[in-house]
Scaffold this motif. Structure first.
Motif, short mmCIF file in Angstrom:
data_model
loop_
_atom_site.label_atom_id
_atom_site.label_comp_id
_atom_site.label_asym_id
_atom_site.label_seq_id
_atom_site.Cartn_x
_atom_site.Cartn_y
_atom_site.Cartn_z
N LEU A 98 0.83 -1.20 0.00
CA LEU A 98 0.00 0.00 0.00
C LEU A 98 0.86 1.26 0.00
O LEU A 98 0.54 2.24 -0.69
N PHE A 99 1.95 1.22 0.75
CA PHE A 99 2.89 2.35 0.72
C PHE A 99 3.45 2.54 -0.69
O PHE A 99 3.54 3.67 -1.20
N GLY A 100 3.81 1.44 -1.33
CA GLY A 100 4.38 1.53 -2.67
C GLY A 100 3.41 2.07 -3.70
O GLY A 100 3.75 2.98 -4.48
N THR A 101 2.18 1.55 -3.72
CA THR A 101 1.21 2.02 -4.71
C THR A 101 0.82 3.48 -4.46
O THR A 101 0.59 4.23 -5.42
N SER A 102 0.78 3.88 -3.20
CA SER A 102 0.39 5.26 -2.88
C SER A 102 1.49 6.25 -3.23
O SER A 102 1.23 7.28 -3.88
N VAL A 103 2.71 5.96 -2.83
CA VAL A 103 3.79 6.93 -3.03
C VAL A 103 4.18 7.02 -4.50
O VAL A 103 4.49 8.11 -4.99
N THR A 104 4.19 5.89 -5.21
CA THR A 104 4.52 5.96 -6.64
C THR A 104 3.46 6.76 -7.40
O THR A 104 3.80 7.53 -8.31
N TRP A 105 2.19 6.59 -7.03
CA TRP A 105 1.13 7.38 -7.68
C TRP A 105 1.30 8.85 -7.34
O TRP A 105 1.13 9.72 -8.19
N LEU A 106 1.64 9.17 -6.09
CA LEU A 106 1.86 10.56 -5.69
C LEU A 106 3.01 11.19 -6.47
O LEU A 106 2.87 12.29 -7.02
N LEU A 107 4.13 10.48 -6.56
CA LEU A 107 5.29 11.03 -7.25
C LEU A 107 5.04 11.18 -8.75
O LEU A 107 5.49 12.15 -9.37
N TRP A 108 4.33 10.20 -9.31
CA TRP A 108 4.05 10.31 -10.74
C TRP A 108 3.14 11.50 -11.03
O TRP A 108 3.33 12.21 -12.01
N GLY A 172 9.15 2.84 -17.54
CA GLY A 172 8.56 4.14 -17.83
C GLY A 172 9.10 5.23 -16.93
O GLY A 172 9.42 6.34 -17.38
N PHE A 173 9.22 4.92 -15.63
CA PHE A 173 9.75 5.92 -14.70
C PHE A 173 11.20 6.27 -15.05
O PHE A 173 11.59 7.45 -15.01
N ILE A 174 12.02 5.28 -15.34
CA ILE A 174 13.44 5.53 -15.61
C ILE A 174 13.61 6.36 -16.88
O ILE A 174 14.38 7.34 -16.91
N ILE A 175 12.87 6.01 -17.93
CA ILE A 175 13.03 6.72 -19.20
C ILE A 175 12.50 8.15 -19.09
O ILE A 175 13.18 9.11 -19.52
N THR A 176 11.32 8.31 -18.52
CA THR A 176 10.79 9.68 -18.39
C THR A 176 11.66 10.52 -17.46
O THR A 176 11.90 11.72 -17.73
N PHE A 260 12.62 18.80 -11.16
CA PHE A 260 11.73 18.23 -10.15
C PHE A 260 10.97 17.03 -10.70
O PHE A 260 10.79 16.02 -10.02
N SER A 261 10.52 17.14 -11.95
CA SER A 261 9.82 16.01 -12.57
C SER A 261 10.73 14.80 -12.71
O SER A 261 10.31 13.65 -12.49
N GLY A 262 11.98 15.05 -13.08
CA GLY A 262 12.93 13.94 -13.20
C GLY A 262 13.24 13.30 -11.87
O GLY A 262 13.28 12.05 -11.76
N TYR A 263 13.45 14.09 -10.83
CA TYR A 263 13.73 13.53 -9.50
C TYR A 263 12.55 12.70 -8.99
O TYR A 263 12.74 11.61 -8.41
N ALA A 264 11.33 13.21 -9.19
CA ALA A 264 10.15 12.47 -8.75
C ALA A 264 10.03 11.13 -9.49
O ALA A 264 9.68 10.11 -8.89
N LEU A 270 12.54 3.76 -7.90
CA LEU A 270 13.17 3.04 -6.80
C LEU A 270 12.12 2.41 -5.88
O LEU A 270 12.26 1.24 -5.47
N ILE A 271 11.08 3.16 -5.55
CA ILE A 271 10.03 2.62 -4.67
C ILE A 271 9.29 1.48 -5.37
O ILE A 271 8.89 0.50 -4.73
N THR A 272 9.09 1.59 -6.66
CA THR A 272 8.47 0.50 -7.41
C THR A 272 9.29 -0.77 -7.29
O THR A 272 8.75 -1.87 -7.04
#
Length: 324
Positions: A98-108, A172-176, A260-264, A270-272
């Motif tokens: 739940l932490f992973g799905t929530s934080v990755t969605w927040l960062l994205w 997708g996260f790494i490339i974007t 900021f978009s790249g850092y997020a 990483l969290i994924t």
């Protein structure tokens, strides 16, 4: 004149008593209270437990009778306690997911909505301040078309076992993230053409990746009867990320928008990797079977605990716990 008081006659008393007894008999036949002037109490044709009794102070004591509403309240309280205990077990066994799905969605959503809400700033930074309105509109239309292609590409490969949800989201996260950082770091070194191409690439891989999987994965990694709650928590975290982006990006420059978009994106990647399992080839009924075993305090052994369907943290949980 007043009439002098008449002497009391015993015959009159016996006659009055006889009349009262006759009236009492008729009243009792009709089920009415029996009241007599010569009686010191009231007798009702009713059950004693309905009348109740009296204590020494003269207060009426009525037996407690549980009604249907009381029974419903009792059952409702039991259901609430049961639900609360189930939620505690959920957070204990699936809290990391739940932490992973929530934080990755927040960062994205910080990266995604930051891009969409401030798209004009991004495009002006890429095409140059001397670009006309037609040029910016054309670039925006092409960007939307490229993003749509990315979404269709994600729909075509998301169920492929060789790709899957986890790999699609991580890639997708790494490339974007890489493309955002390049746009921010090389903004003054590359031509506007290359910058626009990289920005379009970030839109494609954003759709063919986290913008598809961040809402899909929470639908699959939790038990069925807890899935809606977990998906709602994850989605709420995503909207919080959109709110953060809409506020934060007002106070940073054009170069920092990309950074900021790249850092997020990199943080979400990483969290994924650490917290989210792969469920592409897993029968979701196995997660329900595992949850049923958890509720009954029983041990589950099956595909849901196969290392292929566990996150990195879950595969190494015993080692992490022993090292603490």
């Amino acid at each position: 004149g007043e009439q002098p008081p008449q002497p009391y006659d015993n015959n009159d008393k016996r006659k009055a008593d006889s009349e009262n007894n006759d009236n009492d008999g008729e009243a009792s036949k009709q089920g009415q209270p029996v009241i007599s002037p010569t009686m010191s109490s009231i007798t009702m044709k009713s059950e004693f437990d309905l009348l109740g009794s009296t204590n020494l102070d003269g207060c009426k004591i009525v037996p407690a009778v549980m009604t249907e509403s009381d029974d419903d309240d009792s059952r409702g309280g039991g259901n609430k306690r049961k639900r609360s205990s189930e939620e505690m077990l959920l957070f204990r066994h699936y809290g990391v997911r739940l932490f992973g799905t929530s934080v990755t969605w927040l960062l994205w959503d910080i990266a995604y909505y930051g891009n969409k809400l401030f798209q004009s700033s991004f495009l002006i930074a890429l095409t140059g301040e001397d670009a006309s309105l037609v040029d910016i509109m054309g670039a925006s239309a092409v960007n939307a078309f490229v993003a749509l292609l990315g979404y269709y590409a994600a729909a075509a490969i998301v169920d492929d076992p060789d790709c899957g949800r986890l790999a699609l989201q991580q890639t997708g996260f790494i490339i974007t993230g890489t493309l955002f950082l390049l746009c921010g770091c090389l903004n003054e070194r590359l031509s506007s053409t290359w910058l626009v191409v990289m920005y379009f690439g970030s839109s494609f891989f954003g759709q063919c990746g986290p913008n598809c999987t961040t809402f899909l994965i929470p639908c699959e990694v939790f038990p069925t009867n807890m899935r809606a709650m977990c998906h709602g928590i994850s989605a709420s975290a995503g909207k919080l990320g959109a709110l953060i982006a809409s506020i934060l990006f007002n106070f940073v420059g054009e170069r920092e928008l990309f950074l900021f978009s790249g850092y997020a994106s990199f943080a979400a990647s990483l969290i994924t990797f650490l917290t989210i399992p792969e469920t592409t080839t897993l029968d979701l009924y196995e997660i329900d079977k595992q949850w049923h075993k958890v509720l009954n305090n029983e041990r589950y052994e099956g595909p849901a605990t196969d290392p292929r369907h566990l996150s990195f943290y879950e595969r190494n949980q015993n080692r992490f716990c022993c090292s603490q």
